[in-house]
Design a protein around this motif. Structure first.
Motif, PDB file in Angstrom:
ATOM      1  N   MET A 149       0.867  -1.606  -0.151  1.00  0.00           N
ATOM      2  CA  MET A 149      -0.037   0.066   0.127  1.00  0.00           C
ATOM      3  C   MET A 149       0.263   0.825   0.355  1.00  0.00           C
ATOM      4  O   MET A 149       0.644   2.240  -0.791  1.00  0.00           O
ATOM      5  CB  MET A 149      -0.970   0.226   0.780  1.00  0.00           C
ATOM      6  N   LEU A 150       1.564   1.531   0.966  1.00  0.00           N
ATOM      7  CA  LEU A 150       2.803   2.419   1.087  1.00  0.00           C
ATOM      8  C   LEU A 150       4.349   1.712   1.190  1.00  0.00           C
ATOM      9  O   LEU A 150       4.144   0.847   1.777  1.00  0.00           O
ATOM     10  CB  LEU A 150       2.148   3.600   2.316  1.00  0.00           C
ATOM     11  N   GLY A 151       4.911   2.755  -0.147  1.00  0.00           N
ATOM     12  CA  GLY A 151       6.216   2.432   0.329  1.00  0.00           C
ATOM     13  C   GLY A 151       7.538   3.054   1.359  1.00  0.00           C
ATOM     14  O   GLY A 151       6.760   4.546   1.626  1.00  0.00           O
ATOM     15  N   PRO A 152       8.160   3.179   0.943  1.00  0.00           N
ATOM     16  CA  PRO A 152       9.320   4.521   1.530  1.00  0.00           C
ATOM     17  C   PRO A 152       9.042   5.907   1.514  1.00  0.00           C
ATOM     18  O   PRO A 152       9.347   6.289   2.367  1.00  0.00           O
ATOM     19  CB  PRO A 152      10.702   3.646   1.215  1.00  0.00           C
ATOM     20  N   ASP A 153       8.918   5.844  -0.264  1.00  0.00           N
ATOM     21  CA  ASP A 153       8.932   7.241  -0.320  1.00  0.00           C
ATOM     22  C   ASP A 153       7.657   8.107   0.175  1.00  0.00           C
ATOM     23  O   ASP A 153       7.573   9.269  -0.185  1.00  0.00           O
ATOM     24  CB  ASP A 153       9.187   7.917  -1.737  1.00  0.00           C
ATOM     25  N   GLU A 154       6.006   6.835  -0.689  1.00  0.00           N
ATOM     26  CA  GLU A 154       4.788   7.033   0.150  1.00  0.00           C
ATOM     27  C   GLU A 154       4.817   7.854   1.797  1.00  0.00           C
ATOM     28  O   GLU A 154       4.652   8.889   2.069  1.00  0.00           O
ATOM     29  CB  GLU A 154       3.973   6.388  -0.246  1.00  0.00           C
ATOM     30  N   ILE A 155       5.865   7.211   3.050  1.00  0.00           N
ATOM     31  CA  ILE A 155       5.956   7.226   4.045  1.00  0.00           C
ATOM     32  C   ILE A 155       6.792   8.811   4.219  1.00  0.00           C
ATOM     33  O   ILE A 155       5.988   9.540   5.291  1.00  0.00           O
ATOM     34  CB  ILE A 155       6.914   6.330   4.690  1.00  0.00           C
ATOM     35  N   GLY A 156       7.691   9.184   3.489  1.00  0.00           N
ATOM     36  CA  GLY A 156       8.727   9.686   3.612  1.00  0.00           C
ATOM     37  C   GLY A 156       7.539  11.282   3.550  1.00  0.00           C
ATOM     38  O   GLY A 156       7.846  12.567   3.793  1.00  0.00           O
ATOM     39  N   ARG A 157       6.569  11.694   2.760  1.00  0.00           N
ATOM     40  CA  ARG A 157       5.868  12.156   2.069  1.00  0.00           C
ATOM     41  C   ARG A 157       5.368  12.438   2.898  1.00  0.00           C
ATOM     42  O   ARG A 157       5.058  13.603   3.816  1.00  0.00           O
ATOM     43  CB  ARG A 157       5.470  12.043   0.660  1.00  0.00           C
ATOM     44  N   ALA A 158       4.076  11.571   3.167  1.00  0.00           N
ATOM     45  CA  ALA A 158       3.476  11.442   4.386  1.00  0.00           C
ATOM     46  C   ALA A 158       3.970  12.111   6.057  1.00  0.00           C
ATOM     47  O   ALA A 158       3.133  13.338   6.285  1.00  0.00           O
ATOM     48  CB  ALA A 158       2.703  10.283   5.045  1.00  0.00           C
ATOM     49  N   LEU A 159       4.840  12.171   5.939  1.00  0.00           N
ATOM     50  CA  LEU A 159       5.520  12.310   6.959  1.00  0.00           C
ATOM     51  C   LEU A 159       5.877  14.311   6.841  1.00  0.00           C
ATOM     52  O   LEU A 159       6.201  14.751   7.855  1.00  0.00           O
ATOM     53  CB  LEU A 159       6.778  11.769   7.826  1.00  0.00           C
ATOM     54  N   THR A 160       6.467  14.303   5.789  1.00  0.00           N
ATOM     55  CA  THR A 160       6.557  15.726   5.651  1.00  0.00           C
ATOM     56  C   THR A 160       5.890  16.494   5.705  1.00  0.00           C
ATOM     57  O   THR A 160       5.329  17.716   6.120  1.00  0.00           O
ATOM     58  CB  THR A 160       7.745  16.577   4.038  1.00  0.00           C
ATOM     59  N   ARG A 161       4.526  16.113   5.230  1.00  0.00           N
ATOM     60  CA  ARG A 161       2.799  16.687   5.236  1.00  0.00           C
ATOM     61  C   ARG A 161       2.508  16.698   6.501  1.00  0.00           C
ATOM     62  O   ARG A 161       2.186  17.359   6.677  1.00  0.00           O
ATOM     63  CB  ARG A 161       2.243  16.238   4.347  1.00  0.00           C
ATOM     64  N   ILE A 162       3.061  16.109   7.131  1.00  0.00           N
ATOM     65  CA  ILE A 162       2.444  16.330   8.904  1.00  0.00           C
ATOM     66  C   ILE A 162       3.277  16.575   9.710  1.00  0.00           C
ATOM     67  O   ILE A 162       2.535  17.963  10.261  1.00  0.00           O
ATOM     68  CB  ILE A 162       2.504  14.417   9.322  1.00  0.00           C
ATOM     69  N   ALA A 163       4.037  17.429   9.254  1.00  0.00           N
ATOM     70  CA  ALA A 163       5.596  18.374   9.644  1.00  0.00           C
ATOM     71  C   ALA A 163       4.602  19.729   9.516  1.00  0.00           C
ATOM     72  O   ALA A 163       4.525  20.334  10.334  1.00  0.00           O
ATOM     73  CB  ALA A 163       6.778  17.870   9.755  1.00  0.00           C
ATOM     74  N   HIS A 164       4.797  19.825   7.854  1.00  0.00           N
ATOM     75  CA  HIS A 164       4.460  21.354   7.803  1.00  0.00           C
ATOM     76  C   HIS A 164       2.482  21.640   8.287  1.00  0.00           C
ATOM     77  O   HIS A 164       2.273  22.804   9.177  1.00  0.00           O
ATOM     78  CB  HIS A 164       3.795  21.420   6.340  1.00  0.00           C
ATOM     79  N   GLU A 165       1.424  20.653   8.390  1.00  0.00           N
ATOM     80  CA  GLU A 165       0.525  20.903   8.997  1.00  0.00           C
ATOM     81  C   GLU A 165       0.823  20.783  10.725  1.00  0.00           C
ATOM     82  O   GLU A 165      -0.016  22.115  10.960  1.00  0.00           O
ATOM     83  CB  GLU A 165      -0.606  19.419   8.768  1.00  0.00           C
TER      84      GLU A 165
END
Length: 176
Positions: free
Chosen positions: A1-17
Protein backbone atom coordinates in the motif's frame (compact mmCIF):
# COMPACT_ATOMS: atom_id res chain seq x y z
CA UNK A 1 0.00 0.00 0.00
CA UNK A 2 2.69 2.50 1.03
CA UNK A 3 6.40 2.34 0.38
CA UNK A 4 9.31 4.35 1.76
CA UNK A 5 8.72 7.35 -0.53
CA UNK A 6 5.02 7.61 0.34
CA UNK A 7 5.76 7.29 4.06
CA UNK A 8 8.40 10.01 3.78
CA UNK A 9 6.04 12.35 1.94
CA UNK A 10 3.28 11.69 4.49
CA UNK A 11 5.59 12.57 7.38
CA UNK A 12 6.80 15.73 5.66
CA UNK A 13 3.19 16.78 5.05
CA UNK A 14 2.27 16.05 8.67
CA UNK A 15 5.23 18.15 9.86
CA UNK A 16 4.05 21.10 7.76
CA UNK A 17 0.47 20.65 8.98
CA UNK A 18 1.64 20.63 12.61
CA UNK A 19 3.54 23.89 12.08
CA UNK A 20 0.59 25.49 10.31
CA UNK A 21 -1.92 24.46 12.97
CA UNK A 22 0.39 25.65 15.75
CA UNK A 23 1.45 28.87 13.94
CA UNK A 24 5.08 27.81 14.25
CA UNK A 25 7.17 25.58 16.47
CA UNK A 26 6.80 27.45 19.76
CA UNK A 27 5.95 25.16 22.68
CA UNK A 28 5.73 22.01 20.51
CA UNK A 29 6.56 18.68 22.14
CA UNK A 30 6.28 15.28 20.40
CA UNK A 31 5.53 12.10 22.35
CA UNK A 32 5.69 8.82 20.45
CA UNK A 33 3.68 5.81 21.57
CA UNK A 34 5.89 2.68 21.60
CA UNK A 35 6.99 0.97 19.57
CA UNK A 36 6.72 2.49 16.12
CA UNK A 37 5.19 5.78 17.26
CA UNK A 38 8.47 6.61 19.02
CA UNK A 39 10.40 6.27 15.76
CA UNK A 40 7.77 8.23 13.84
CA UNK A 41 7.95 11.01 16.46
CA UNK A 42 11.72 11.18 15.98
CA UNK A 43 11.32 11.35 12.20
CA UNK A 44 8.78 14.15 12.60
CA UNK A 45 11.13 15.98 14.97
CA UNK A 46 13.90 15.71 12.37
CA UNK A 47 11.59 17.11 9.67
CA UNK A 48 10.40 19.92 11.93
CA UNK A 49 14.03 20.81 12.69
CA UNK A 50 14.85 20.84 8.96
CA UNK A 51 11.87 23.08 8.18
CA UNK A 52 12.24 25.53 11.08
CA UNK A 53 15.97 25.44 11.78
CA UNK A 54 15.10 24.88 15.45
CA UNK A 55 16.55 21.89 17.29
CA UNK A 56 13.97 19.40 18.52
CA UNK A 57 16.27 17.08 20.49
CA UNK A 58 14.83 18.32 23.80
CA UNK A 59 11.24 18.22 22.52
CA UNK A 60 10.75 14.58 21.57
CA UNK A 61 10.06 11.68 23.91
CA UNK A 62 8.19 8.42 24.43
CA UNK A 63 4.94 7.77 26.29
CA UNK A 64 4.35 4.20 27.46
CA UNK A 65 0.64 3.44 27.80
CA UNK A 66 0.84 -0.21 28.89
CA UNK A 67 -0.47 0.21 32.43
CA UNK A 68 -3.26 2.55 31.29
CA UNK A 69 -4.81 0.12 28.79
CA UNK A 70 -8.35 -1.10 29.43
CA UNK A 71 -7.68 -4.57 28.00
CA UNK A 72 -5.01 -5.82 30.39
CA UNK A 73 -7.24 -8.63 31.66
CA UNK A 74 -8.05 -9.93 28.19
CA UNK A 75 -4.62 -9.97 26.59
CA UNK A 76 -1.11 -10.74 27.64
CA UNK A 77 0.75 -7.58 28.47
CA UNK A 78 3.83 -6.61 26.58
CA UNK A 79 6.77 -5.51 28.63
CA UNK A 80 6.40 -1.84 29.49
CA UNK A 81 8.80 0.44 27.68
CA UNK A 82 10.15 3.43 29.55
CA UNK A 83 8.40 6.76 29.25
CA UNK A 84 10.91 9.45 28.31
CA UNK A 85 9.69 12.95 29.06
CA UNK A 86 11.36 15.54 26.84
CA UNK A 87 13.66 17.99 28.61
CA UNK A 88 11.20 20.74 27.65
CA UNK A 89 8.51 18.98 29.75
CA UNK A 90 4.80 18.87 28.95
CA UNK A 91 3.30 21.51 31.23
CA UNK A 92 1.70 24.33 29.25
CA UNK A 93 3.06 22.86 26.00
CA UNK A 94 1.40 21.81 22.77
CA UNK A 95 1.85 18.05 22.94
CA UNK A 96 1.52 16.03 19.75
CA UNK A 97 0.96 12.34 20.45
CA UNK A 98 2.38 10.25 17.60
CA UNK A 99 1.24 6.72 16.78
CA UNK A 100 1.58 4.43 13.79
CA UNK A 101 -2.04 3.25 13.38
CA UNK A 102 -5.26 4.76 14.69
CA UNK A 103 -7.89 2.04 14.98
CA UNK A 104 -10.36 1.75 17.88
CA UNK A 105 -9.03 4.80 19.75
CA UNK A 106 -8.32 2.81 22.92
CA UNK A 107 -4.54 3.24 22.76
CA UNK A 108 -4.99 7.00 22.49
CA UNK A 109 -7.40 7.00 25.43
CA UNK A 110 -4.70 5.19 27.42
CA UNK A 111 -2.13 7.74 26.18
CA UNK A 112 -4.28 10.62 27.43
CA UNK A 113 -4.44 8.97 30.86
CA UNK A 114 -0.66 8.41 30.86
CA UNK A 115 -0.07 12.00 29.78
CA UNK A 116 -2.21 13.30 32.65
CA UNK A 117 0.22 11.57 35.02
CA UNK A 118 3.08 13.65 33.58
CA UNK A 119 1.58 17.11 33.74
CA UNK A 120 -0.91 19.46 32.16
CA UNK A 121 -0.33 20.33 28.52
CA UNK A 122 -2.00 23.44 27.10
CA UNK A 123 -3.22 21.47 24.07
CA UNK A 124 -2.98 17.83 23.01
CA UNK A 125 -3.03 16.86 19.33
CA UNK A 126 -2.78 13.49 17.63
CA UNK A 127 -0.72 12.50 14.59
CA UNK A 128 -1.10 9.04 13.06
CA UNK A 129 0.67 7.63 10.04
CA UNK A 130 -2.41 5.52 9.19
CA UNK A 131 -6.07 5.90 10.15
CA UNK A 132 -7.91 2.68 9.41
CA UNK A 133 -11.29 3.60 10.88
CA UNK A 134 -13.45 1.41 13.14
CA UNK A 135 -13.40 3.81 16.08
CA UNK A 136 -14.88 2.59 19.37
CA UNK A 137 -14.26 5.86 21.20
CA UNK A 138 -14.86 9.46 20.10
CA UNK A 139 -11.23 10.07 19.14
CA UNK A 140 -9.89 11.43 15.86
CA UNK A 141 -6.46 12.32 14.59
CA UNK A 142 -5.59 15.95 13.88
CA UNK A 143 -2.88 14.91 11.43
CA UNK A 144 -3.11 11.75 9.29
CA UNK A 145 -0.59 10.43 6.80
CA UNK A 146 -3.02 8.11 5.01
CA UNK A 147 -6.61 7.00 5.53
CA UNK A 148 -6.75 3.27 4.78
CA UNK A 149 -10.28 1.90 5.05
CA UNK A 150 -10.06 -1.73 6.06
CA UNK A 151 -12.23 -4.56 7.24
CA UNK A 152 -12.11 -5.44 10.92
CA UNK A 153 -10.80 -8.86 9.90
CA UNK A 154 -7.80 -7.30 8.15
CA UNK A 155 -4.53 -6.30 9.78
CA UNK A 156 -2.73 -3.07 8.89
CA UNK A 157 0.98 -3.74 9.21
CA UNK A 158 3.47 -0.91 9.61
CA UNK A 159 7.13 -1.63 8.97
CA UNK A 160 9.76 0.94 9.89
CA UNK A 161 13.43 0.73 9.04
CA UNK A 162 14.46 1.35 12.68
CA UNK A 163 12.53 -1.74 13.87
CA UNK A 164 11.93 -3.93 10.83
CA UNK A 165 14.72 -3.06 8.41
CA UNK A 166 12.33 -1.58 5.82
CA UNK A 167 9.59 1.06 5.47
CA UNK A 168 6.19 -0.17 4.31
CA UNK A 169 2.49 -0.18 5.10
CA UNK A 170 0.46 -3.22 4.07
CA UNK A 171 -3.02 -4.59 4.65
CA UNK A 172 -3.09 -8.31 5.31
CA UNK A 173 -5.91 -10.81 5.66
CA UNK A 174 -6.61 -11.39 9.34
CA UNK A 175 -6.20 -15.13 8.86
CA UNK A 176 -2.56 -14.66 7.83
Amino acid sequence: MLGPDEIGRALTRIAHEILEANHGADDLVLLGIPTRGVHLAQRLADRLADITGIGFADRVGALDVTMHRDDLRGRPTRAPQPTRVPAAGVDDRVVVLVDDVLYSGRTIRAALDALADLGRPRVVRLAALVDRGHRELPIRADFVGKNLPSARSEHVRILLDEVDGADAVTIEDGAA
